[in-house]
Every structure is written in C-alpha cells, then in structure tokens.
Design a protein around this motif. Structure first.
Motif, PDB file in Angstrom:
ATOM      1  N   GLU A  44       0.837  -1.193   0.000  1.00  0.00           N
ATOM      2  CA  GLU A  44       0.000   0.000   0.000  1.00  0.00           C
ATOM      3  C   GLU A  44       0.878   1.251   0.000  1.00  0.00           C
ATOM      4  OE1 GLU A  44      -2.898  -0.116   3.107  1.00  0.00           O
ATOM      5  OE2 GLU A  44      -3.919  -1.863   2.280  1.00  0.00           O
ATOM      6  N   GLU A  45       0.257   2.378  -0.239  1.00  0.00           N
ATOM      7  CA  GLU A  45       0.961   3.657  -0.192  1.00  0.00           C
ATOM      8  C   GLU A  45       1.542   3.854   1.202  1.00  0.00           C
ATOM      9  OE1 GLU A  45       1.713   7.523  -2.266  1.00  0.00           O
ATOM     10  OE2 GLU A  45       1.336   5.432  -2.812  1.00  0.00           O
ATOM     11  N   ALA A  46       2.845   4.158   1.263  1.00  0.00           N
ATOM     12  CA  ALA A  46       3.499   4.389   2.554  1.00  0.00           C
ATOM     13  C   ALA A  46       3.214   5.805   3.032  1.00  0.00           C
ATOM     14  CB  ALA A  46       4.998   4.176   2.405  1.00  0.00           C
TER      15      ALA A  46
ATOM     16  N   ARG B  29       7.288   5.226  -3.573  1.00  0.00           N
ATOM     17  CA  ARG B  29       8.671   4.994  -3.981  1.00  0.00           C
ATOM     18  C   ARG B  29       9.520   4.345  -2.900  1.00  0.00           C
ATOM     19  NH1 ARG B  29      10.182  10.686  -7.157  1.00  0.00           N
ATOM     20  NH2 ARG B  29       8.704  10.413  -8.884  1.00  0.00           N
ATOM     21  N   THR B  30       8.932   4.002  -1.774  1.00  0.00           N
ATOM     22  CA  THR B  30       9.711   3.420  -0.687  1.00  0.00           C
ATOM     23  C   THR B  30      10.313   2.083  -1.126  1.00  0.00           C
ATOM     24  OG1 THR B  30       7.674   2.493   0.220  1.00  0.00           O
ATOM     25  CG2 THR B  30       8.450   4.577   1.155  1.00  0.00           C
ATOM     26  N   PRO B  31      11.419   1.675  -0.493  1.00  0.00           N
ATOM     27  CA  PRO B  31      12.166   0.500  -0.961  1.00  0.00           C
ATOM     28  C   PRO B  31      11.389  -0.813  -0.912  1.00  0.00           C
ATOM     29  CG  PRO B  31      13.581   1.880   0.395  1.00  0.00           C
ATOM     30  CD  PRO B  31      12.191   2.439   0.521  1.00  0.00           C
TER      31      PRO B  31
ATOM     32  N   ALA C 196      16.667  -5.764   9.184  1.00  0.00           N
ATOM     33  CA  ALA C 196      16.578  -4.299   9.120  1.00  0.00           C
ATOM     34  C   ALA C 196      16.241  -3.821   7.713  1.00  0.00           C
ATOM     35  CB  ALA C 196      17.897  -3.682   9.583  1.00  0.00           C
ATOM     36  N   HIS C 197      15.332  -2.873   7.645  1.00  0.00           N
ATOM     37  CA  HIS C 197      14.931  -2.231   6.392  1.00  0.00           C
ATOM     38  C   HIS C 197      14.446  -3.244   5.353  1.00  0.00           C
ATOM     39  CE1 HIS C 197      16.825   1.106   8.358  1.00  0.00           C
ATOM     40  NE2 HIS C 197      18.038   0.604   8.208  1.00  0.00           N
ATOM     41  N   GLY C 198      13.845  -4.317   5.842  1.00  0.00           N
ATOM     42  CA  GLY C 198      13.299  -5.322   4.937  1.00  0.00           C
ATOM     43  C   GLY C 198      14.320  -5.972   4.030  1.00  0.00           C
TER      44      GLY C 198
ATOM     45  N   PRO D 191      12.311   5.489   4.186  1.00  0.00           N
ATOM     46  CA  PRO D 191      12.081   4.417   5.155  1.00  0.00           C
ATOM     47  C   PRO D 191      11.303   3.247   4.560  1.00  0.00           C
ATOM     48  CG  PRO D 191      10.587   6.251   5.559  1.00  0.00           C
ATOM     49  CD  PRO D 191      11.549   6.714   4.515  1.00  0.00           C
ATOM     50  N   VAL D 192      11.517   2.061   5.113  1.00  0.00           N
ATOM     51  CA  VAL D 192      10.750   0.869   4.744  1.00  0.00           C
ATOM     52  C   VAL D 192       9.700   0.650   5.826  1.00  0.00           C
ATOM     53  CG1 VAL D 192      10.817  -1.606   4.234  1.00  0.00           C
ATOM     54  CG2 VAL D 192      12.772  -0.148   3.630  1.00  0.00           C
ATOM     55  N   PRO D 193       8.413   0.842   5.512  1.00  0.00           N
ATOM     56  CA  PRO D 193       7.375   0.696   6.530  1.00  0.00           C
ATOM     57  C   PRO D 193       7.317  -0.722   7.087  1.00  0.00           C
ATOM     58  CG  PRO D 193       6.518   1.801   4.574  1.00  0.00           C
ATOM     59  CD  PRO D 193       7.857   1.248   4.210  1.00  0.00           C
TER      60      PRO D 193
END
Length: 543
Positions: free
Chosen positions: A380-382, A408-410, A419-421, A432-434
């Motif tokens: 979904e949209e972050a 555009r999040t990673p 960490a950070h998916g 950021p990666v939600p």
C-alpha cells in the motif's frame, strides 16, 4: 543487440517497472543500484513477465531523482557504471527478459553541459538549444505558462537577461525541439542505447517535446469541462487549458523520426507517457499508423477511482478512439498512489480478493500491462512524514498533496526481523521501509502457493496460454449493474469472456450465452449463462 525472437513481443507482453533507487542496494549506501537489480533479475523472471522498464539511472544531480539528466550517455555513479548496465542487459537477455529504459527527452538538468553553454551568452553554438525568451516590458515572464511543480514555467537568467522555460523544476530547462540540431542529438543519444542492446524506451512526457513557437498564452480552464491531466486538482496548473505549452502538431514529426531510428533495430519498442487535456485522443494520434509510438499510456487508470461505470466508460472511449493504436496499462507507478490504497480500499470487504481481482482485470485488457515493483506483494501507499520527504513536488505542495515518496519506498525483500526489509545494510535507506511492507516481503510470499505474489505468477502463466488475451480483439459488454466490468477477448473462433465485480458485495449477472470457466483462478461460479461473483470476484470463461 536487442533480444531476438518475436519482434511484436511488446503487443501484449507484460512489463515490470523497476525504480532503481528502491529495488535493491548492493553496496550498502542506502540507495538501490544496477548491480542490485542484476542480483534480483531471477526474481523478476520467475514472476513470468516479458521485460523490465528501468526508471532513469543516467548521470544526474538528482533534484528530480534522475528525471533531470546531466549526461544522456552514462550511468550516475550512484547506480554503478556502463559496464554494470551492460551486465544487467546481458543477464536479463539470458533470462528471456527484454530491457526498456526511460528516456527523458523533453528537458535536461541545468547541470548538463549543453545548458551551461546555452546560458553563457545569446550567441554561443548552443544558444538556442533551450527555450529562451525576453521578458515583457515590465520584466515579467513572456507568457502565463505554469510549471507542474508550482509557479511560473519561466525562470530568469541573469547572464542572458532572458527567461528560460521549465515545465517541471526550474533546474529542468526545456530543450528547444524547434532546433533540428537538438532533435538529431537526442536521436543519436537514443541510438547509443540501442547499440548497447536495449529493447525499447519508455518516453517520459512524450507530448511535451514541442512548445508553441509564438509563446501564446494558455486560455483558462472552463469549469464543467474535463480538468487538465497530469497534476492534482490542488495545483494551479489545472486551471489552464494546455493548448500552447505542449501537444503541438510538430511533435508528431519528431516521433516519426524517432520511430525510424527504432525501426533499424527489429524487436525494439517505445511506450509514451501521455498527459494532455484530451489524453485519449492524443494517445490515439500518437500510436496510429505504425510510424510513431508503438504504444502509449495515459494517467486515466492511474488517477481514477474504482467505479464500474467510470472505468467501463473510459475503456469504451479508449478502444473507440484508439483505432489501430496499441495501449499500455498501468494502475500503479512511481508517480501515483499505489493501487492497493487507491482502488477500492475504502469500500471494505475481502482485501485479499480485491488485490487479486485488480491484476486479473488490467492484465486481461487489450494492450500491454505494466506491473510496478511491489504491486505483486500488495504494498500500500506508505506514509512518509514531512521531515523525511525527498520529493520536491510533495515538499512544494504539502500538505494537500504529499508527493510521490509514498509509492517509492524500498522493496521489502525480508521480514521485519531483517533491518529495512533487507533492502540495504545501511543504517539509513534513502526512504524508510514501513513495517507493514516488511510483513508483505518477498521472503514471506515467494514460496507460499496461497500468497498474492503466487497469484500473480499463476495469472501470468495462465495468460501466456491464451493468445486471445495477449493479442486478440476486445468487445466491451454493457451491464445494468454498476458493480460489473465485463468484456470479451477473441481470436478467430476463440472467445473468452472476462467479468469482474468491482464492489465488496456479491452479485449475479447474465452472460451473453452459456459459458464454461477456463481459468483455475476463478473466484466465481457459473450455471448456464448466469455467473455469481462474490465481493471482488472475477470470472474467465469460454463462450
């Protein structure tokens, strides 16, 4: 050389859009890169797509994240090297994937050597490579044209004592396509990449190349008419009819020259981004006759809500207007809210069913589907806080328009325990990666036969076995029920009916005749000519 095989692969082939900054970071600097994409090409090939579209990776000051090009023939060090690009193409071709790349021809960066020379005087060899104009007697800009990113489309240059035109950021001056030398240079730059083996180009703002040479004012938007496309309604840009600053007749002549270059490399293609006051008519004009763009897309599906009557009417208009042209379909990309948040989320119901119905719908339309990275995971949209925004568009238009960072999040490759998916080993990714994205990671879905990602793979595999879906004709069906979008795809005597319930409530509808389901992914039941669809259900069947 471009990948050999069917030269018409682009007719119905599926593209997967990669946003390089956010796909995979191979060197731990927090930003995705070309080697990172190469490492993950097997994942893309396994999905069953036919090719990739790479957003810009050229040398750039990155004020608009690569859409401000400072060298059309090199890779920005942030993303790697030309050798890294060549390796990516070689590996992609080895996996059977075509490689299309963005070409941003309407404007460059103000850091480009061409512009630095152009602005240095009024009589240098490149003095008219950009759109320059004298101020009005009172010092104001030459006309009323507006920038999509806010304010006037003109910026004053103190050295030349003239204004230059910019449809986007002031650091993105527009090239002067009335100059034949500019056109030839850009055609040569396109051919540079064709010689390196690319299979095609996505052409950014393909109807923006040529401006009105007389610099006439745009008229105001007339309330009650179609609002100009390409910007949110909060943007003053939508208060004008853009009849002089873009979509000029001379644009067609340049597209024919561009097509002639592509035709020297069989199997290559172009897909143009069209945003005009009448995008459907422009798309038809730009793709007709086989001598301009191969295909094009508009922002209609990228902006519209999921309302059966609205979408059905738009599709009817597209296929009526298009004639022998060929459409490209995208419901998400790097400029618009992710479809998982935009299409039907507010209506409730079974969310998993909704996220399966959406790709079933747009990949079965006549045309070439484009899947945006992460769409197959259901991202979904972050929500990106203002203090973490990177997009200059969002920063300028905040808070009514929050910009494009949310889509555009990673890419999340691993679960939240990494960490950070797993996108980067850096402490600080560029966006950021939600946490909720990490929960939908590739690792959690790729081996799960019930996952959304597996559904996409199975859907594309089914599609490859149905030529009528890939390249057949289409006949839209009328439905009295506003819950239903339906059409028939056909090749010769083969006719497949495609029916979609775009609401969370169950509905039964009548088909044109008795039908037998031809897809194991169907979520509906059929009895004779009656099909019963659950909320967000869909049905493919032979009639």
């Amino acid at each position: 050389m471009a990948l050999s095989g069917d030269v018409n692969w682009w007719r119905g082939g599926v593209l997967y859009q990669v946003y390089p900054r956010s796909f995979f970071d191979s060197n731990g600097d927090g930003i995705g890169d070309l080697p990172g994409i190469s490492q993950k090409l097997d994942y893309i090939a396994d999905l069953g797509v036919d090719g990739i579209w790479l957003s810009p990776f050229f040398t750039s000051p990155m004020k608009d994240f690569g859409y401000d090009v400072a060298n059309y023939r090199d890779v920005d060090p942030m993303f790697g090297t030309l050798e890294d690009f060549d390796h990516l193409v070689e590996k992609a071709h080895g996996l059977g994937l075509r490689v299309t790349i963005d070409q941003v021809l309407s404007h460059s960066s103000d850091a480009h050597p061409w512009f630095r020379e152009s602005r240095s005087s009024t009589d240098n060899p490149k003095s008219d490579w950009y759109v320059w104009a004298d101020p009005k007697p009172d010092g104001t800009p030459p006309n009323n044209w507006l920038s999509i990113f806010g304010g006037s489309a003109w910026k004053f240059d103190t050295t030349r004592q003239q204004y230059y035109m910019h449809n986007f950021l002031s650091s993105q001056p527009d090239l002067n396509f009335h100059n034949p030398d500019v056109q030839q240079q850009l055609l040569d730059d396109v051919e540079f990449w064709l010689r390196r083996g690319v299979d095609g180009f996505r052409l950014d703002t393909a109807n923006f190349y040529v401006h009105d040479k007389q610099l006439r004012d745009n008229p105001p938007w007339i309330p009650g008419t179609h609002r100009p496309e390409g910007a949110p309604k909060q943007n003053p840009y939508t208060r004008q009819m853009h009849v002089h600053d873009k979509t000029q007749p001379e644009n067609l002549a340049f597209l024919k020259k561009l097509r002639a270059v592509l035709d020297k490399y069989p199997g290559t293609t172009t897909v143009g981004e069209i945003g005009s006051d009448n995008s459907l008519a422009t798309m038809a004009e730009y793709t007709a006759g086989g001598d301009k763009l191969h295909m094009a897309y508009t922002i209609n599906l990228l902006e519209s809500p999921l309302e059966a009557g609205l979408v059905r009417g738009m599709l009817i208009d597209v296929f009526r207007e298009l004639g022998d042209g060929w459409p490209c379909w995208a419901v998400s990309n790097h400029d618009f809210m992710r479809v998982a948040s935009r299409w039907g989320k507010d209506k409730g119901g079974d969310n998993d069913a909704r996220l399966r119905m959406i790709p079933a719908l747009y990949t079965s339309l006549r045309g070439t589907p484009c899947i945006y990275q992460g769409e197959e995971l259901g991202l979904e949209e972050a929500i990106v806080p203002y203090e973490q925004l990177q997009d200059p568009y969002g920063i300028e238009m905040w808070p009514e328009f929050k910009g494009r960072d949310g889509c555009r999040t990673p890419m999340p490759w691993h679960n939240a325990n990494v960490a950070h998916g797993g996108f980067t080993t850096s402490d600080q990714p560029w966006l950021p990666v939600p946490q909720d994205h990490s929960a939908l990671s590739v690792a959690s879905q790729i081996d799960d036969p019930t996952s959304l990602r597996s559904f996409y793979k199975n859907l594309l595999a089914w599609r490859k076995n149905h030529p009528e879906i890939i390249q057949g004709d289409i006949e839209m069906l009328e439905h009295g029920d506003d819950a239903i979008i339906g059409f028939v795809r056909m090749t010769g005597i083969v006719r497949t009916i495609c029916v979609f319930n775009v609401t969370p409530d169950a509905v039964t509808t009548t088909l044109p005749g008795p039908s037998a389901g031809n897809c194991s992914l169907n979520t509906a039941s059929v009895a004779g000519d009656q099909v019963s669809l659950p909320g967000w259900g869909f049905y493919f069947g032979t009639i």
